[in-house]
Design a protein around this motif. Structure first.
Motif, PDB file in Angstrom:
ATOM      1  N   ASP A  63       5.542 -13.244  -6.859  1.00 51.26           N
ATOM      2  CA  ASP A  63       5.952 -12.463  -5.694  1.00 51.26           C
ATOM      3  C   ASP A  63       6.782 -13.334  -4.755  1.00 51.26           C
ATOM      4  O   ASP A  63       6.346 -14.421  -4.367  1.00 51.26           O
ATOM      5  CB  ASP A  63       4.707 -11.938  -4.979  1.00 51.26           C
ATOM      6  CG  ASP A  63       5.019 -10.884  -3.935  1.00 51.26           C
ATOM      7  OD1 ASP A  63       6.209 -10.667  -3.644  1.00 51.26           O
ATOM      8  OD2 ASP A  63       4.070 -10.274  -3.404  1.00 51.26           O
ATOM      9  N   THR A  66       4.861 -13.154  -0.792  1.00 49.83           N
ATOM     10  CA  THR A  66       3.488 -13.497  -0.437  1.00 49.83           C
ATOM     11  C   THR A  66       3.313 -15.014  -0.433  1.00 49.83           C
ATOM     12  O   THR A  66       3.414 -15.662  -1.469  1.00 49.83           O
ATOM     13  CB  THR A  66       2.486 -12.861  -1.416  1.00 49.83           C
ATOM     14  OG1 THR A  66       2.647 -11.444  -1.397  1.00 49.83           O
ATOM     15  CG2 THR A  66       1.057 -13.184  -1.003  1.00 49.83           C
ATOM     16  N   ASN A  96       8.668  -9.155   7.612  1.00 47.23           N
ATOM     17  CA  ASN A  96       7.455  -9.955   7.755  1.00 47.23           C
ATOM     18  C   ASN A  96       7.504 -10.643   9.110  1.00 47.23           C
ATOM     19  O   ASN A  96       8.416 -10.416   9.907  1.00 47.23           O
ATOM     20  CB  ASN A  96       7.358 -10.976   6.621  1.00 47.23           C
ATOM     21  CG  ASN A  96       5.924 -11.353   6.287  1.00 47.23           C
ATOM     22  OD1 ASN A  96       5.037 -11.298   7.148  1.00 47.23           O
ATOM     23  ND2 ASN A  96       5.684 -11.747   5.047  1.00 47.23           N
ATOM     24  N   GLU A 100       6.779 -16.496   8.796  1.00 45.22           N
ATOM     25  CA  GLU A 100       6.652 -16.246   7.357  1.00 45.22           C
ATOM     26  C   GLU A 100       8.024 -16.155   6.686  1.00 45.22           C
ATOM     27  O   GLU A 100       8.254 -16.735   5.618  1.00 45.22           O
ATOM     28  CB  GLU A 100       5.854 -14.964   7.103  1.00 45.22           C
ATOM     29  CG  GLU A 100       4.364 -15.089   7.367  1.00 45.22           C
ATOM     30  CD  GLU A 100       3.975 -14.972   8.824  1.00 45.22           C
ATOM     31  OE1 GLU A 100       2.783 -15.038   9.130  1.00 45.22           O
ATOM     32  OE2 GLU A 100       4.880 -14.819   9.673  1.00 45.22           O
ATOM     33  N   GLU A 287      -4.390  -4.690  -7.471  1.00 42.57           N
ATOM     34  CA  GLU A 287      -4.613  -4.767  -6.025  1.00 42.57           C
ATOM     35  C   GLU A 287      -3.426  -5.496  -5.417  1.00 42.57           C
ATOM     36  O   GLU A 287      -3.107  -6.624  -5.807  1.00 42.57           O
ATOM     37  CB  GLU A 287      -5.900  -5.539  -5.721  1.00 42.57           C
ATOM     38  CG  GLU A 287      -6.278  -5.583  -4.251  1.00 42.57           C
ATOM     39  CD  GLU A 287      -6.923  -4.306  -3.750  1.00 42.57           C
ATOM     40  OE1 GLU A 287      -6.701  -3.947  -2.571  1.00 42.57           O
ATOM     41  OE2 GLU A 287      -7.658  -3.669  -4.534  1.00 42.57           O
ATOM     42  N   THR A 288      -2.725  -4.859  -4.469  1.00 41.07           N
ATOM     43  CA  THR A 288      -1.548  -5.476  -3.861  1.00 41.07           C
ATOM     44  C   THR A 288      -1.780  -5.711  -2.371  1.00 41.07           C
ATOM     45  O   THR A 288      -2.634  -5.073  -1.750  1.00 41.07           O
ATOM     46  CB  THR A 288      -0.308  -4.593  -4.038  1.00 41.07           C
ATOM     47  OG1 THR A 288      -0.447  -3.402  -3.244  1.00 41.07           O
ATOM     48  CG2 THR A 288      -0.127  -4.199  -5.496  1.00 41.07           C
ATOM     49  N   HIS A 289      -0.975  -6.611  -1.804  1.00 37.72           N
ATOM     50  CA  HIS A 289      -1.129  -6.954  -0.387  1.00 37.72           C
ATOM     51  C   HIS A 289      -0.509  -5.903   0.528  1.00 37.72           C
ATOM     52  O   HIS A 289      -0.783  -5.890   1.720  1.00 37.72           O
ATOM     53  CB  HIS A 289      -0.492  -8.318  -0.109  1.00 37.72           C
ATOM     54  CG  HIS A 289       0.981  -8.368  -0.352  1.00 37.72           C
ATOM     55  ND1 HIS A 289       1.518  -8.342  -1.613  1.00 37.72           N
ATOM     56  CD2 HIS A 289       2.041  -8.422   0.504  1.00 37.72           C
ATOM     57  CE1 HIS A 289       2.839  -8.401  -1.530  1.00 37.72           C
ATOM     58  NE2 HIS A 289       3.179  -8.440  -0.278  1.00 37.72           N
ATOM     59  N   ILE A 290       0.347  -5.027  -0.029  1.00 40.53           N
ATOM     60  CA  ILE A 290       0.984  -4.000   0.800  1.00 40.53           C
ATOM     61  C   ILE A 290       0.371  -2.630   0.557  1.00 40.53           C
ATOM     62  O   ILE A 290      -0.089  -1.956   1.468  1.00 40.53           O
ATOM     63  CB  ILE A 290       2.504  -3.946   0.527  1.00 40.53           C
ATOM     64  CG1 ILE A 290       3.171  -5.253   0.971  1.00 40.53           C
ATOM     65  CG2 ILE A 290       3.143  -2.777   1.261  1.00 40.53           C
ATOM     66  CD1 ILE A 290       4.657  -5.297   0.708  1.00 40.53           C
ATOM     67  N   GLY A 292      -2.339  -1.797  -1.317  1.00 41.03           N
ATOM     68  CA  GLY A 292      -3.724  -1.698  -1.724  1.00 41.03           C
ATOM     69  C   GLY A 292      -3.816  -1.526  -3.228  1.00 41.03           C
ATOM     70  O   GLY A 292      -3.110  -2.191  -3.980  1.00 41.03           O
ATOM     71  N   LYS A 293      -4.666  -0.611  -3.680  1.00 45.22           N
ATOM     72  CA  LYS A 293      -4.812  -0.368  -5.118  1.00 45.22           C
ATOM     73  C   LYS A 293      -3.656   0.490  -5.629  1.00 45.22           C
ATOM     74  O   LYS A 293      -3.389   1.568  -5.095  1.00 45.22           O
ATOM     75  CB  LYS A 293      -6.152   0.324  -5.394  1.00 45.22           C
ATOM     76  CG  LYS A 293      -7.367  -0.593  -5.287  1.00 45.22           C
ATOM     77  CD  LYS A 293      -8.626   0.127  -5.711  1.00 45.22           C
ATOM     78  CE  LYS A 293      -9.801  -0.830  -5.821  1.00 45.22           C
ATOM     79  NZ  LYS A 293     -10.100  -1.543  -4.573  1.00 45.22           N
TER      80      LYS A 293
END
Length: 386
Positions: A63, A66, A96, A100, A287-290, A292-293
């Motif tokens: 990614d 991230t 972001n 970051e 499962e992703t950071h943006i 979710g599932k």
């Protein structure tokens, strides 16, 4: 078909543009001969310019958005994309926090400085945000808490961290200071692309006058309901100066919209992947950071686990988009390939590396069975890298 003799390589195949069967001799990394074969051999693979992706967020679990991001990850992504026929690309950094974004830019810059192949393959960085619309719909999956108005000093800070490598900036011209900001970007050689926008037609017209040159994944990152006319989609299609990037994964846009883009934009229509880091992975639940599932379905669609009707991004690369365009009869193989190679290179004014004597080979050899593309060999700047 590639044969190796010491420092000489012989490549046989069909030229993507002319369908002519040819033999290419590469000596010391330079094309020394191109000869037409006397007989047309349908069994030969195709030879085509390397793919150029103006918008890619990650690949095979790697990614670009991230933290922490390592130089090794970037190097691995570059080499993985060679296997997919991508010889030049613009890693895309989305909305972001200030620190970051700065950190990500610094890591990409260091990776390019330490690895010649990374430097040659990353033609620039695409910063998608944070100067986009704060409205639900146009904002897409970008975090609302990070969306801000265009800020030149802040952009210069990120550009310094990137050592001038930010070459594409997606923004919405709906902000009051957009016109001046776009003009400054244009003067600095940064391609401004209109996207994730709720701008009026008048604001888009002014943005184009100020130097905006492209549309980011047109038709996506938009309201679900729009006035029939005027609206920001019609206006971008009508602006002849704008190149138009679009996603053809079979899920983001219906065929009818793609037909309209192809007919109105013609040689300014550009295929992009907009692939997220789940591209290249096996189907399943992630499962992703943006989002979710999310579910990467067997048919290639990436959607929210709780609602299959809501996309969670694109999980397919340029070859998939090319296949979709051809399978649906929207264009020919050569036209689709051009949209993913020559046109984006032309838009960004990067070397085309045409298949001509005296040039360094920057092309791929692939098989096409009428349904799917299989990359066999990839050459980058005179070297066979896959």
């Amino acid at each position: 078909m590639v044969e190796q003799y010491d420092n000489v390589q012989k490549i046989e195949g069909r030229h993507i543009g002319t369908s002519t069967s040819i033999s290419i001799i590469v000596k010391d990394g330079i094309i020394s001969e191109i000869n037409q074969l006397n007989t047309k051999r349908e069994s030969l693979p195709w030879i085509a310019p390397g793919l150029v992706d103006l918008q890619i967020n990650g690949f095979q679990g790697m990614d670009f958005n991230t933290l922490p991001i390592t130089e090794e990850l970037i190097s691995e992504a570059v080499r993985g994309l060679w296997k997919e026929g991508v010889t030049s690309f613009y890693p895309t950094v989305i909305t972001n926090g200030v620190e970051e974004i700065e950190k990500v830019m610094s890591v990409f810059s260091n990776a390019c400085n330490k690895d010649t192949f990374v430097h040659e393959s990353i033609a620039g960085i695409h910063l998608e945000g944070p100067f986009i619309s704060p409205e639900d719909g146009p904002r897409g999956a970008h975090g609302k808490e990070y969306v801000i108005a265009p800020d030149w000093s802040l952009f210069q800070r990120w550009q310094k961290a990137a050592e001038g490598r930010i070459k594409i900036l997606t923004l919405s011209p709906e902000w009051s200071n957009s016109t001046d900001f776009i003009r400054k970007c244009s003067d600095e050689g940064v391609t401004v692309s209109i996207g994730h926008t709720a701008a009026t037609s008048e604001q888009i017209i002014e943005a184009v006058k100020a130097g905006a040159r492209m549309s980011t994944h047109l038709g996506n990152g938009a309201h679900t309901m729009l006035p029939r006319h005027p609206n920001y989609l019609w206006e971008q299609l009508a602006q002849e100066q704008l190149w138009t990037g679009f996603i053809a994964d079979g899920f983001h846009l219906p065929d009818s919209v793609i037909k309209v883009i192809l007919r109105t934009k013609r040689d300014k229509a550009i295929l992009v992947s907009d692939a997220v880091y789940l591209s290249g992975l096996e189907p399943g639940l992630y499962e992703t950071h943006i989002g979710g599932k999310v579910v990467l379905a067997e048919e290639g669609k990436l959607h929210l686990a709780e609602n299959p009707n809501l996309l969670a991004g694109s999980a397919q690369l340029l070859t998939w988009g090319i296949e979709q365009l051809i399978q649906k009869g929207l264009c020919s193989l050569s036209e689709a390939w051009e949209m993913a190679s020559i046109r984006p290179a032309s838009c960004m004014n990067i070397p085309l590396h045409k298949i001509e004597v005296g040039n360094r080979p920057d092309f791929v050899v692939f098989e096409w069975d009428g349904q799917h593309i299989k990359i066999k060999d990839t050459f980058k700047n005179g070297v066979q890298v896959y």
